[in-house]
Design a protein around this motif. Sequence first.
Motif, PDB file in Angstrom:
ATOM      1  N   VAL A  55     -15.830   5.086  16.448  1.00 42.14           N
ATOM      2  CA  VAL A  55     -14.902   5.514  17.490  1.00 42.14           C
ATOM      3  C   VAL A  55     -15.268   5.226  18.669  1.00 42.14           C
ATOM      4  O   VAL A  55     -16.611   4.943  18.762  1.00 42.14           O
ATOM      5  N   ASN A  56     -14.429   4.270  19.457  1.00 43.85           N
ATOM      6  CA  ASN A  56     -14.904   3.755  20.547  1.00 43.85           C
ATOM      7  C   ASN A  56     -14.319   4.120  21.940  1.00 43.85           C
ATOM      8  O   ASN A  56     -13.589   5.379  21.923  1.00 43.85           O
ATOM      9  N   CYS A  57     -15.727   4.822  22.414  1.00 41.99           N
ATOM     10  CA  CYS A  57     -15.604   5.990  23.154  1.00 41.99           C
ATOM     11  C   CYS A  57     -15.783   5.132  25.150  1.00 41.99           C
ATOM     12  O   CYS A  57     -16.408   6.026  25.982  1.00 41.99           O
ATOM     13  N   THR A  58     -16.002   3.918  24.486  1.00 41.04           N
ATOM     14  CA  THR A  58     -16.509   3.185  25.627  1.00 41.04           C
ATOM     15  C   THR A  58     -15.462   3.393  27.036  1.00 41.04           C
ATOM     16  O   THR A  58     -14.406   4.179  26.587  1.00 41.04           O
ATOM     17  N   VAL A  59     -16.070   2.648  28.085  1.00 40.67           N
ATOM     18  CA  VAL A  59     -14.761   2.675  29.790  1.00 40.67           C
ATOM     19  C   VAL A  59     -13.244   2.036  29.318  1.00 40.67           C
ATOM     20  O   VAL A  59     -13.541   1.249  28.152  1.00 40.67           O
ATOM     21  N   HIS A  63     -12.420  -1.079  26.170  1.00 40.60           N
ATOM     22  CA  HIS A  63     -11.752  -0.653  24.427  1.00 40.60           C
ATOM     23  C   HIS A  63     -11.123  -2.144  23.866  1.00 40.60           C
ATOM     24  O   HIS A  63     -11.319  -2.603  22.834  1.00 40.60           O
ATOM     25  N   HIS A  64     -10.542  -3.324  24.315  1.00 37.22           N
ATOM     26  CA  HIS A  64      -9.841  -4.269  23.881  1.00 37.22           C
ATOM     27  C   HIS A  64     -11.009  -5.030  23.191  1.00 37.22           C
ATOM     28  O   HIS A  64     -11.334  -4.947  21.929  1.00 37.22           O
ATOM     29  N   VAL A  85      -6.594  -2.029  28.638  1.00 35.65           N
ATOM     30  CA  VAL A  85      -6.055  -1.498  30.282  1.00 35.65           C
ATOM     31  C   VAL A  85      -4.431  -1.838  30.390  1.00 35.65           C
ATOM     32  O   VAL A  85      -4.051  -1.599  31.170  1.00 35.65           O
ATOM     33  N   THR A  86      -4.843  -3.591  29.705  1.00 33.43           N
ATOM     34  CA  THR A  86      -2.952  -4.144  29.613  1.00 33.43           C
ATOM     35  C   THR A  86      -2.461  -4.082  28.763  1.00 33.43           C
ATOM     36  O   THR A  86      -2.748  -4.091  27.997  1.00 33.43           O
ATOM     37  N   LEU A  87      -1.048  -3.990  28.832  1.00 32.01           N
ATOM     38  CA  LEU A  87       0.410  -4.082  28.037  1.00 32.01           C
ATOM     39  C   LEU A  87      -0.021  -5.715  26.625  1.00 32.01           C
ATOM     40  O   LEU A  87      -0.293  -5.574  25.192  1.00 32.01           O
ATOM     41  N   GLU A  88      -0.737  -6.737  27.559  1.00 30.73           N
ATOM     42  CA  GLU A  88      -1.440  -8.061  26.849  1.00 30.73           C
ATOM     43  C   GLU A  88      -2.301  -7.705  25.689  1.00 30.73           C
ATOM     44  O   GLU A  88      -2.291  -8.267  24.252  1.00 30.73           O
ATOM     45  N   ARG A  91      -1.240  -5.331  23.101  1.00 28.94           N
ATOM     46  CA  ARG A  91      -0.338  -5.806  21.603  1.00 28.94           C
ATOM     47  C   ARG A  91      -1.368  -7.043  21.542  1.00 28.94           C
ATOM     48  O   ARG A  91      -0.860  -7.556  20.004  1.00 28.94           O
ATOM     49  N   SER A  92      -2.544  -7.550  21.094  1.00 32.13           N
ATOM     50  CA  SER A  92      -3.499  -8.087  20.784  1.00 32.13           C
ATOM     51  C   SER A  92      -4.231  -7.284  19.758  1.00 32.13           C
ATOM     52  O   SER A  92      -4.583  -7.898  18.295  1.00 32.13           O
ATOM     53  N   MET A  93      -4.906  -6.072  20.351  1.00 30.71           N
ATOM     54  CA  MET A  93      -5.710  -4.901  19.543  1.00 30.71           C
ATOM     55  C   MET A  93      -4.303  -4.777  18.044  1.00 30.71           C
ATOM     56  O   MET A  93      -4.802  -4.366  17.079  1.00 30.71           O
TER      57      MET A  93
END
Length: 327
Positions: A55-59, A63-64, A85-88, A91-93
Amino acid sequence: MGPGAAAPPLTRLVGWADVDRDRVRAAADGFGLPDLPVSDSVYALLEGEEPDFIVNCTVPAAHHEVTVAALGQGVSVLSEKPMAVTLEEARSMVAAADRARRLFMVSQNRRHLPGLVAYRRTLAELGPLGLLHSDFSIPYRGASFLSTLEDPLLQDMAIHLFDAARAVSGADPVSVYCESFRPPWSWYSGNCTAVATFEMTGGLRYTFNGSWSAPGYATSWTGSWQATGTRGSARWDGDLMLTVDPAKGEHIRPHQPEPERHPGRTRFQGLAEGLEEFVTALRTGTPPQGECHDNIRSLAMVTAALESARTGVRVPVLPDPPTGEGP
């Protein structure tokens, strides 16, 4: 969200990471988990344990990195919103989840609120929708990282309303024109107020009017809503109050919210249901709400609104890479 807040049956916590190891040790002890492995590095925990998911609860800025690291180790991820933070980055995620063949879901807990579920069912009775509007007005003084953002309302909070608009309407974004600004009384250094108009599939127009420093007439955290379709209009206060004004000759009643599945846990409302849906998806293969290939469309609404606010022009909402662009 603490580890004991909403864990579904048949799950077991095997580790907890935080940049402040002493804080997370004290928190684990406070939850009655003195033997729980803790670390200041998620990488160390992933090497020492073999979890089915994290569970990723980081700022948002982390996140990425955390999500891609877990997916790279073959571990599924349930992440706090927004996806990235960004769409790029997003997409990589998504590409990392595809490569790993693991589930990556973003927690959009508003989708599980009884009022929103009832409003979605009510709007389905109105026929094709033409107009959808939400107001959001909260005088919020919150996490310190918000003071570093250019557009704290759009970058951190608006994703809830934008995703809810997709959830209740069943429509996806096409384009947006947005203006964001900082009222003179605001305690934020960035733009904490925004007005946006989205063109959605099917010709629907969704309008958003929001402020994180409004001095009065606060809405709920889910906002207040109004929709208009061929058979009438419906309002929702963002909590449990739904009303319908049918067109002449129509007879429509609003759906009533079902009882909360976890009464008395309002602090975690919707989170328990989201976690249960995620675990069910892991076991059955049924795609959950918030699955990354779908949720990226909600993030794309945010990033396109930000671009429109910066450039002053209408911007297309493009969750998928343009033709010829790699993952």
